[in-house]
Structure formats: C-alpha cells, structure tokens
Design an enzyme around this catalytic site. Structure first.
Site, PDB file in Angstrom:
ATOM      1  N   HIS A   1      41.346  36.446  30.263  1.00 41.05           N
ATOM      2  CA  HIS A   1      41.132  36.633  31.697  1.00 41.05           C
ATOM      3  C   HIS A   1      42.378  37.332  32.245  1.00 41.05           C
ATOM      4  O   HIS A   1      43.499  36.967  31.895  1.00 41.05           O
ATOM      5  CB  HIS A   1      40.946  35.270  32.361  1.00 41.05           C
ATOM      6  CG  HIS A   1      40.395  35.330  33.743  1.00 41.05           C
ATOM      7  ND1 HIS A   1      41.126  35.822  34.800  1.00 41.05           N
ATOM      8  CD2 HIS A   1      39.192  34.966  34.250  1.00 41.05           C
ATOM      9  CE1 HIS A   1      40.383  35.762  35.897  1.00 41.05           C
ATOM     10  NE2 HIS A   1      39.208  35.244  35.592  1.00 41.05           N
TER      11      HIS A   1
ATOM     12  N   ARG B   1      40.261  38.581  43.686  1.00 40.97           N
ATOM     13  CA  ARG B   1      40.034  40.034  43.737  1.00 40.97           C
ATOM     14  C   ARG B   1      38.690  40.335  44.408  1.00 40.97           C
ATOM     15  O   ARG B   1      38.578  41.288  45.168  1.00 40.97           O
ATOM     16  CB  ARG B   1      40.087  40.623  42.320  1.00 40.97           C
ATOM     17  CG  ARG B   1      41.513  40.735  41.800  1.00 40.97           C
ATOM     18  CD  ARG B   1      41.556  41.135  40.325  1.00 40.97           C
ATOM     19  NE  ARG B   1      41.193  40.011  39.482  1.00 40.97           N
ATOM     20  CZ  ARG B   1      40.348  40.067  38.456  1.00 40.97           C
ATOM     21  NH1 ARG B   1      39.786  41.208  38.133  1.00 40.97           N
ATOM     22  NH2 ARG B   1      40.071  38.993  37.752  1.00 40.97           N
TER      23      ARG B   1
END
Ligand code: FAD
Length: 607
Positions: free
Chosen positions: A240, A260
């Site tokens: 990740h 994000r």
C-alpha cells in the site's frame, strides 16, 4: 512415532469455517441458512478479525452518486486494476453481486454514511472510474463486522474463539475435518466435518513493515497447500502506498486511501507534487496531467480526468519508492501526504476521524494543519488458494477458500474497496456451495483417522520436544524471515536478491527444525509462534519462488531486471503445490481461463 492421540475434545459439524473475518462470517451465515450445522473457529476474539481494521469502504456499483455506474464498469475497472490477470469469472460475479450483498448488510442493520437524498454514500478510490465505495466514515470494517457478528450470534451459530487450527484432515482425497488447539489451555480439539471453508486472511506478518495484524501468518494458504490444493498469484503482494513511517513503533500502520480520495496529494522534500511524473501509458487516457485538471476533478468529475494520486496502488507505491530512492524523501524516509492545505479542519475531522486521531495520538501530528509522512507498507496478498469461481471449492473435494486467502479475483493488483465486497460475494457463495456439497453426500461422512490426529498432535508439540537439542528462538527466526522478505522480496525485486532470499528461507527452514520453546502449553505465545512459523516459511517460499519465475513487472510484482509487461506472461498463472517430499513447493505455469467475447469487448478500446 505416537500412533494414538491423547484424549482430545471432538466435535462434529457439516461445515467448519476457519476464520471470523468478513468472509468467514458471511459464509457461516449462508451455510447456516442453507440448513447446515456450522461452526466458526478463530484465532482471536469474535469481532477482532482483520476485517475490523478496514477503513475506506466496500466497492459496489450501486450508482448512488453516479447513475452511469454499472457492474460492467466495475468489472472493467477491476480487470484493468489487476492488469488483466484476474480470473474473469470471479471479477464478473464480484461486480454483479456486490451491490446486492451491500444492500443486504444494510437490511441486517449496517448504518452506512448517507447522500443528501438518503442513499448509501459512495466515495472515490484509486482505479475506480466512479465514486463507488460504500462507507462508514473511515471505519467501514468495524460496521461490517459488527453487523455480521450480530447476525451470526442471532442465528445461534457456534463460535470457537481463541482457537487455532493447525492442520486439515483428509480421508482419501476428500476433506474430513480439522485439528487445532485452544490458545488459552493448549489442549487439542478435532473437528469432524466433510466441508471446511478457509477464511484465514493474508500473509503480511512475513514482512517487516506491514499494515497487517499478528493473525496474518498465512495459515490458510499453508494448510491448503499441505492438504493438496494449489496456490496461484503468490508473486503479487500489494504494498500500500501510504503507511506511517514515524515513529518506529507504528511503522507500516495504514493511512487510508480515503485521504487521497478526499483530496490529499503527495509531495516530495522539494515540495513538488510528483505523481504527474509517474503516469503510465496504460492509464494516460484517464489520468489528469496538469494540476489544474486534477484539482478540477474534485468539483467536476464529469469533465476532468482523475488526479494521478488516484492511480491504482501499485503505480503510486512504485512512484513513492522512486522518489525516496532518488533522495527526495521526507525526514524519516517517506514522502509527504498533504490534506491540510487542501481541505478545512472540519472536513478532515468529519471524513477522516480515525486518521485524525491516529496521527494525533501516535505521532503527535495534527493532520488538519501539517502533512503526514508516509511510505509503502506490505498490505495485501493477491495470491491464494486456487478455487472454482462459482463455488470457491479448491482442487481438494470439500475444501473451500474465500477472502484474502483465496486467489484469482484480484489478478496482479487489487483495487481499494474490492476486498470488502469480495468477502461478502464469495463468502455467501462458498457458504451456499459447502452446505449443498454436504447435503449431496447424503449423510455419508468419513471419520477422522487416529493416526492422522496423533501425527498432527506430535507436529504441534515438536517445539517442546526440541527443548533438549533445540537452540533457536522462534522470535529470532521470525525476525530474520521478516527482514529477509522486506529486503529481498519487497516492492522492487531483482534476480540475485530473489535467489538469495530462497537460500535464506532454506536456512530458516533448517533453523526452524531446532526451535525451542519454554514453559508449558497454557497460553504460551512462543509456542504459538513456533507453530505459525511453519506456515510463514512455506508461504514466503511460494512468494519468492513465483517472484523469481515471473520475468516481467505487473501489478504487485516489480522486477528491476525485467521492467514492463511481457506479453508471454500476460496469459499465464504461476501455480504452486507442495513437493513430493512435503518439505517445500514446486511451481508450474498454467494458462489463464479465456474470457468470453462479450466480456472481452469491454476492453477493445484499450488496444
Ligand atoms: P480476516 O478479516 O483477516 O479474518 C481472518 C480470520 O481468520 C480471523 O478471524 C483470524 O482469527 C482467523 N484465523 C487465521 N488463521 C487461523 C487459524 N490458523 N485458525 C483459526 N482461525 C484463524 N479492504 C477493503 O476492501 N476496503 C478497505 O477499506 C480496507 N481497508 C483496510 C485497512 C487496513 C488497515 C487493512 C490491514 C486492510 C484493509 N483492507 C480493506 C483489506 C481487508 O480488510 C482484508 O483484505 C479483509 O478484511 C480480509 O478479510 P478475510 O475475511 O479474508 O480475513
């Protein structure tokens, strides 16, 4: 060698589910509702499985924010995210059935965040064309487990908590049960059952820096191998892009992609928003190449392309890795994730409450005023047990695998949010299929062999037997394995290092024969780890061997010495099985199932 087991507790069920995460609980509910007598076994307490940590949401084409969304678009996004290595049928079933499974959770009491119109709210995540993740703030897994757990208890399904399964039992070619121990007392238990569903989650604890919890030691993967099933896609490990890097005690802890999705951007030590430099050809058409367009997307998603921060995870993780390697990293060896300069403190605290508290309490960073320091962390394994897409049965009759411990669905890279929906879709399918398999046996059941139980018991107790000659501490061996996997089989791989990793794993396997544990069988974490290590070593060997074999870069597998796709590999899976001696794995390549023309047509515009 002992031939008769000591007096052990015995139970009889139709379907035994190993694992009480989202997939295991959903399978248990389905099998119970189909009329089977079901038990759920889990290493930790009910409600504590890994699924509870899931933050961002469950992906399903509900079309609540974007009526244009459909299973076809979700299917296409999933296949493209997996770089076309996914089992197409699994990806199709997943996209088609996820909406129904999410709505069903709501019927069972899950309280999702809402849109202004009162529908389930959906958020943006990397690789999904439309906002698609049904969520509960950044604590979606908690709500999902709460709901499934409540239903499991309401239905009266038997749950064996703090119980570890060490081995599967067979009669001839078919499954006949499972063997394990109570973690508290160390006493052994045998389950006689013609159907076992493995729902044991992932493998992250074989790596030093990981977002995964202590339970992720690849038990289901390894038990399936030892029972004669095959694993596929093991070279594909998802790093990740955003794990915490500081302080050291929390290195690897996840920073959700929702940061994000909700507007956060990545910057290097020069303050540059660097993701524009890393847009791959494969995703150029759908990715904004200027700050103006990227920022415009948050206001007008119809007329702008997605920001590059929302490329699939493999792309973003590699970009971050390159920035750090080029000397443009942050103070503690990561890069900066900035949402403070882009969203109001109220917005951040409302949308990302867990992240706000996580940084405040663990790193003394207020994410509403300063950027976070983040870097890649081992997060998810795309690889797992090869199963029939419709039933989730492995190559061993009566053995099923679901959730993170199954392989195929996500190809070479999983899109965020696609795990939680995968758990629901394939959990239900496996539960239904296992119950119908048992019903089809018409009451014929194989009993457990005393010799097999005695052998399982002897193996589990071996670390105690080693105390005389043993010299190796399980914690040291685990530490050395984690370091090896991090350093030599990590985000960027190369032949010499992979070869070295396999040599190191062989040495660790040898050392693990000389483990010594002290104390007795009552709650003894050193002994538990010694048992888990057997699985961690086998699974690590699978990852390293498959990574050495695949001479290309695709999804969660990047070879510095073989950059880019190689078309020859684009149609092949690597399958691993236990070798004849039972002390390692062997590997074979096999063709991917061929996608039918009507589905293949969705990808024509890509070429
Ligand atoms: P788990 O939920 O991990 O459950 C495994 C179960 O198996 C546990 O009950 C464990 O005790 C049991 N078990 C293991 N070994 C044994 C054994 N030998 N004997 C008995 N029991 C055993 N995915 C998304 O789609 N959306 C997200 O927002 C998201 N956020 C995430 C955030 C974090 C921090 C992490 C780490 C992952 C996230 N994921 C997310 C991924 C997702 O949470 C997991 O892939 C998923 O929950 C795995 O579910 P599972 O049912 O396969 O296994």
């Amino acid at each position: 060698m002992t031939q008769t087991p000591t007096e052990i507790e015995k139970h009889q069920y139709d379907v035994v589910i190993v694992g009480a995460g989202g997939s295991g609980l959903r399978a248990a509910i389905a099998a119970h509702e189909a009329g089977a007598k079901v038990a759920v076994l889990c290493k930790s307490l009910l409600g504590k499985a890994h699924t509870v940590m899931a933050e961002g949401g469950a992906a399903a084409a509900l079309g609540n924010l974007w009526p244009e969304d459909s299973w076809q678009v979700h299917f296409r996004d999933t296949m493209r995210g997996g770089k076309m290595l996914n089992n197409w049928r699994m990806a199709q079933l997943h996209a088609q059935e996820a909406p129904e499974r999410v709505l069903e959770l709501e019927d069972w009491g899950a309280l999702f965040d809402r849109t202004k119109d009162g529908l389930i709210s959906q958020r943006d995540f990397g690789g999904h064309r439309y906002a698609r993740l049904a969520h509960v703030g950044d604590r979606t897994g908690l709500e999902m487990i709460r709901t499934l757990q409540q239903r499991t208890v309401q239905l009266g399904i038997d749950v064996f908590m703090e119980f570890t399964v060490t081995d599967l039992m067979k009669s001839g070619d078919a499954i006949s049960g499972a063997f394990g121990y109570w973690r508290e007392t160390g006493s052994f238990v045998a389950f006689e059952a013609p159907a076992i569903v493995l729902a044991t989650g992932g493998i992250g604890k074989s790596f030093k820096v990981t977002s995964n919890s202590w339970e992720y030691t690849g038990d289901g993967h390894a038990m399936a191998l030892r029972a004669g099933a095959k694993l596929i896609n093991m070279e594909f490990v998802q790093f990740h892009p955003t794990g915490m890097v500081w302080p050291p005690s929390v290195k690897g802890l996840l920073v959700t992609e929702s940061v994000r999705g909700d507007g956060g951007i990545l910057k290097n030590s020069d303050g540059k928003r660097f993701m524009f430099d890393y847009i791959p050809e494969f995703f150029k058409a759908e990715t904004a190449d200027s700050e103006e367009e990227a920022d415009g997307w948050y206001d007008d998603k119809k007329n702008n392309r997605r920001p590059p921060e929302l490329l699939p995870r493999d792309e973003v993780a590699r970009a971050i890795n390159s920035e750090i390697k080029a000397g443009r990293g942050s103070e503690h060896g990561g890069v900066y994730l900035d949402i403070a300069s882009r969203r109001t403190p109220e917005f951040i605290r409302k949308r990302l409450p867990s992240m706000y508290h996580q940084f405040k309490e663990l790193a003394d960073v207020d994410i509403t005023v300063e950027p976070m320091e983040i870097g890649p962390t081992c997060h998810y394994v795309m690889g797992g047990v090869e199963v029939q897409p419709d039933s989730e049965m492995s190559g061993v009759p009566g053995l099923y695998a679901i959730g993170e411990c199954s392989g195929g669905m996500h190809g070479s890279n999983r899109l965020g949010g696609n795990s939680l929906s995968d758990l629901l879709v394939f959990g239900k399918r496996a539960g239904d299929a296992a119950a119908s398999y048992v019903a089809g046996l018409g009451g014929a059941r194989a009993s457990l062999s005393d010799a097999d139980l005695a052998a399982a018991e002897e193996l589990a107790l071996a670390p105690f037997a080693g105390s005389g000659a043993g010299t190796e501490n399980p914690y040291t061996v685990q530490h050395d394995l984690q370091q090896t996997m991090n350093d030599l089989v990590g985000i960027i791989r190369i032949r010499e290092e992979l070869e070295r990793s396999l040599a190191e794993i062989e040495k660790l396997k040898e050392r693990s024969k000389h483990l010594v544990v002290s104390g007795d069988r009552q709650y003894n974490p050193g002994w538990h780890l010694a048992i888990d290590l057997r699985n961690m070593l086998l699974v690590s060997e699978c990852i390293a061997k498959a990574a050495l074999e695949r001479e290309e870069s695709r999804g969660g597998h990047t070879r510095e010495d073989h950059p880019g796709f190689d078309d020859r590999w684009g149609t092949l899976n690597i399958a691993l099985s236990l070798n004849a001696a039972g002390d390692g794995v062997e590997l074979a390549t096999q063709p991917l199932p061929v996608m039918p023309d009507d589905l293949a047509a969705f990808f024509e515009e890509d070429h």
